[in-house]
Design a protein around this motif. Structure first.
Motif, PDB file in Angstrom:
ATOM      1  N   GLN A  90       0.829  -1.208   0.000  1.00  0.00           N
ATOM      2  CA  GLN A  90       0.000   0.000   0.000  1.00  0.00           C
ATOM      3  C   GLN A  90       0.863   1.257   0.000  1.00  0.00           C
ATOM      4  O   GLN A  90       0.552   2.242  -0.683  1.00  0.00           O
ATOM      5  CB  GLN A  90      -0.931   0.008   1.217  1.00  0.00           C
ATOM      6  CG  GLN A  90      -1.980  -1.103   1.215  1.00  0.00           C
ATOM      7  CD  GLN A  90      -1.519  -2.368   1.923  1.00  0.00           C
ATOM      8  OE1 GLN A  90      -0.357  -2.759   1.807  1.00  0.00           O
ATOM      9  NE2 GLN A  90      -2.424  -3.004   2.643  1.00  0.00           N
ATOM     10  N   ARG A  91       1.936   1.224   0.785  1.00  0.00           N
ATOM     11  CA  ARG A  91       2.819   2.403   0.870  1.00  0.00           C
ATOM     12  C   ARG A  91       3.505   2.653  -0.471  1.00  0.00           C
ATOM     13  O   ARG A  91       3.594   3.804  -0.930  1.00  0.00           O
ATOM     14  CB  ARG A  91       3.869   2.189   1.962  1.00  0.00           C
ATOM     15  CG  ARG A  91       4.895   3.320   2.065  1.00  0.00           C
ATOM     16  CD  ARG A  91       5.769   3.148   3.298  1.00  0.00           C
ATOM     17  NE  ARG A  91       6.400   1.841   3.337  1.00  0.00           N
ATOM     18  CZ  ARG A  91       7.513   1.530   2.668  1.00  0.00           C
ATOM     19  NH1 ARG A  91       8.094   2.439   1.894  1.00  0.00           N
ATOM     20  NH2 ARG A  91       8.041   0.327   2.760  1.00  0.00           N
ATOM     21  N   SER A 145       0.992   4.125  -2.861  1.00  0.00           N
ATOM     22  CA  SER A 145       0.704   5.523  -2.517  1.00  0.00           C
ATOM     23  C   SER A 145       1.815   6.453  -2.993  1.00  0.00           C
ATOM     24  O   SER A 145       1.548   7.555  -3.491  1.00  0.00           O
ATOM     25  CB  SER A 145       0.526   5.672  -1.004  1.00  0.00           C
ATOM     26  OG  SER A 145      -0.627   4.984  -0.571  1.00  0.00           O
TER      27      SER A 145
END
Length: 455
Positions: free
Chosen positions: A382-383, A386
């Protein structure tokens, strides 16, 4: 006539081409002027030459003459969905995709009078139930394809359907019964990843299943095992062609390691990431080139995205235009006449190789760190997504990445507030999740929200 028309011309090497280009630049720096770097970390040169290959690339196995026009139907009403399916088949659709919201769907009524021996049908279940799948045994000798992706559901919603243990139990039973599974890789592109990440995450996603199923699937079943990838296609024309070609190569490499069927089914759909609310007709231009990339990249089937899909409910006009785009490509633009049209193009071959190599390196890193599922739970995936999305968003905000009609040449007279049937922006729905879900987000959302508030 046996002599080549070009025998009298000397061969020109890539070195000679570069020297001539540098001469024509009249002192300007070659690298700064003509080479640009993509978000994937690929330095794109102004030309490519055969002498840059140690050996010429092999002929690919893609079959562009066989790509199929698909269209999805959300099954809210079984009888209406069946009626709509027959209309679509009479209007050029060659493959049907039904989205099933629950196990209460009466499959016999849904598929009534559809020639399942010749019409491939995809069933996308928004639930997990092995018993429901087993009830479909009456159609086992037809072209009925069950799509199950429990990790995809976890990544999209932040939760399992039930629990990790129960989901894997159900998934194992379904795969044992159907000898297939699918990977929903559309999420990664729509959330703002680079193409290298899309490929690596799709491969690592698939590998989680192969690891789990390696001792479950029999050696005989492995040879006919079917894997499908659902992929979103963006507007970076040549890169997207190369992305699909690289995906096939990567799957071939991974499947060979497990001794399973090295062929895969690629189902393509245009990206939502670059679609816009204002000047919405430009969406048709975007989806046209995206569908072209999908064909040339070797997709098995393509389901187009309606130009008004982000703000209108499903409607006959929008669907008709989207379908006609594919019909024109197939029947009037000769996009089904050559099996492997991208083969031998030095630029595309180089992009394919570079994307595959970079994705494979990232895949190996994911596996070395414990695998895709572990990194999802830790929030690493997810990081990374992002970070990539934020970089692309900044490029859009700065005008480096252009969406005509939105951040370049906008029409200030456009009014859309009264046209909204669907909420076109990211919805916030606070709830408890096991992991942070991966969120799809369009580039133009903030700009459009500001314009709507000023209408």
């Amino acid at each position: 006539m046996g002599n080549s028309l070009f025998d009298e011309f000397p061969d020109i090497s890539s070195k000679h081409w570069k020297q001539q280009i540098q001469f024509d630049l009249k002192g300007a720096d070659y690298n700064e002027t003509l080479i640009w770097n993509s978000n994937e970390g690929i330095a794109v040169k102004p030309f490519y030459h055969a002498d840059e290959f140690k050996t010429l690339p092999p002929v690919s196995g893609s079959r562009a003459t066989q790509w199929q026009i698909s269209q999805s139907i959300f099954v809210a009403d079984v009888d209406k969905s069946n009626k709509k399916a027959h209309k679509l088949l009479n209007r050029g659709v060659e493959r049907l995709a039904f989205i099933l919201p629950s196990k209460e769907v009466a499959i016999d009524r849904l598929l009534k009078d559809i020639d399942l021996a010749s019409i491939p049908v995809d069933l996308y279940m928004q639930f997990l139930d092995a018993d429901f799948v087993k009830q479909l045994t009456n159609h086992s000798k037809t072209k009925l394809n069950i799509h199950t992706d429990i990790i995809g559901n976890l990544a999209r919603t932040g939760n399992w359907f039930s629990t990790l243990k129960e989901d894997h139990k159900q998934f194992e039973a379904i795969v044992t019964h159907t000898n297939s599974y699918s990977i929903d890789a559309t999420l990664y592109q729509n959330a703002g990843t680079t193409m290298v990440q899309q490929l690596a995450y799709a491969l690592a996603h698939a590998n989680e299943y192969l690891n789990h199923l390696d001792t479950v699937i029999t050696s005989e079943a492995k040879q006919t095992f079917k894997v499908s990838f659902q992929v979103s296609v963006g507007s970076n024309y040549f890169f997207e062609i190369a992305k699909l070609r690289a995906l096939r190569q990567l799957w071939h490499t991974l499947a060979s390691a497990y001794d399973v069927n090295t062929d895969c089914n690629i189902m393509a759909i245009p990206s939502k990431r670059n679609k816009t609310l204002y000047d919405y007709n430009t969406n048709m231009l975007r989806t046209t080139t995206e569908c072209m990339s999908a064909v040339l990249g070797g997709a098995n089937s393509i389901s187009n995205l309606a130009y008004d899909a982000i703000y209108h409910k499903s409607n006959a006009f929008g669907e008709r235009i989207a379908r006609n785009q594919l019909l024109i490509l197939k029947h009037e633009s000769y996009f089904d006449k050559v099996d492997n049209p991208a083969d031998g193009a030095y630029y595309i071959e180089t992009l394919t190789d570079e994307l595959a190599q970079k994705a494979l390196a990232l895949f190996k890193d994911i596996e070395a760190q414990g695998g895709f599922l572990k990194q999802l739970k830790e929030g690493t995936i997810q990081r990374k997504i992002s970070e990539s999305a934020a970089r692309e968003q900044e490029q859009f905000n700065n005008g480096e990445l252009t969406l005509l009609g939105t951040n370049k040449h906008p029409n200030p007279k456009d009014r859309m507030k009264d046209e909204l049937e669907l909420y076109p922006f990211v919805k916030t729905n606070p709830r408890k999740t096991l992991i942070a879900p991966i969120i799809e987000r369009r580039l133009a959302e903030a700009t459009e929200q500001k314009r709507l508030s000023n209408e």
